[in-house]
Design a protein around this motif. Sequence first.
Motif: not given
Length: 534
Positions: A47-65
């Motif tokens: 779940g470490a996608f806060g700075a990566l983005g490019g995944d649909i799950s980013a909508m719930s963590t960091n929507p900048g992704g």
Amino acid sequence: MKKGVVLLATALLSGSSAALYAQSEIDAYRYSQTDLSGSARYLGMGGAFGALGGDISAMSTNPGGLAIYRSSEVVTTLGFTTNRTNTDWTGVSVKDSKTKFNFDNIAYVGYFPTANDEGIMSWNVGFSYNRAKNYNRTYRMSGANFGGAMGSVSDYVADVTSRAMINGNIPFGELLYEKGVHDPYDTDIPWLSVLGYEGGFIDPQDDKTNYVGPYQSRMYGELLNADLYVNERGGIDRYNISFATNISDILFIGATVGITDLSYHTSTFYTENFGSGDNLQLGNELKTEGTGYTFNFGIIGRPSDYLRLGIAYQTKTKYKMTDYYFGEASSFINEEIADNKVEAKTPAGEYDYRLSTPDKWTFSIAGIIGQTALISVDYELSDYSRMKLWHADDTPIYDTNGDIEEDFGVAHTVKAGAEVKVTPQFAVRVGGAWMTNPMKSAVRNGEVEVFTAGTIPNYVVDRGVTSHYTVGLGYRFTPNFYADVACVFKTYKENVYAFSPVGTTEGVTTGVPSYPASMKNNATQVAFTLGYKF
């Protein structure tokens, strides 16, 4: 002694009879938690996608992704979860398990370039459904040979009732049900007291204000064994609408509106057996439904091709909730009398209230190694003492909110993940996530009385860190079509109380002792994601 003990009568007798079902701090905590959930790639990297983005799950963590996307995409994820529990109560071990197949998420991302070489280079929009929490599990605890370390639930009900009667100055007759004349469930009396009295758990003393548990007071024999069975099901579904923009390939800014749909259903059954065949039983049903909303805001900065930094904020989730509940009790005393078995049932109840969960900050960093590998770390901060409860008329539930502030603190979550592309088409992933326990030591160690809602006296408290260990694989069949799979192993420990200890000061129980069972929880989640870019 906890202030809530002194204020019991106020907490139980304030407002209307509906207020008697006011939710507890344990319920607020249950509904404020979420799971590690998302696409298989997201899960495989912890779940470490806060700075990566490019995944649909980013909508719930960091929507900048969301602004990282360079094409449109549709994604769906299926999976199953097996929850296994192992309880130990006075040396008696009991195992249970439950498997549930889930439709975990589906999402669409729309990519709309502006044809600019700098400034606003694209606008992206996303719509997604995601299962944010899974409540499905069963557990059972059986105890024997307590040696005086465990009281009876009848003693607990007697203690609660005596305090309510004395402080509230409620006449003895108020507990009696008389058809067409008096319904104690329609008064300001705790439902657990009424059910306990009608079910034979408690008897009045001569002054008609103090109550005792007949099993201990009449010397029918000490508690020989007890058994608690709990079946939980349901979950929290979240629907996201997200917008994001790419500014010069340096800043990626996004926002999400999240709508949540909560459903929780639990069935509990508790029995106690004494000498000479005496026993009692307590069963409960609770169904909770709620809808809420939350907002996410996030930014990802890209100072170089090799480094990304992220920060995101999620507001409190504001819920409107409704509980539907029902309880029944029975007791059997092995004497030569005609009506030695007593049974009672509550009417079907309904209670509306509001809940506010804690907000959350996420700070992230990720390193990109060309087209070959990446590594990412997220740190999340959430203060659970900020949970709040209100009655339906917007009146704060003061005593419960005070308990929350006293018994909860900050939870720290660390997520880490890595991905390596073995070939341009095939990727291997690994990750982990660890969340600290926001419950303070007094609650974890049973040093304070914990109030519960309605006629369900049992509850659980976290004992330590919740850990996730993840692995995953990804394969790109064509430039447009791909598949990912992930496996998540979750482990955590809890203490299960059949009812709250009463009169506990500095670790010494002077009133009604309650000895908890230790419970180990292991959950295995397998997720399979299919995606198509266009």
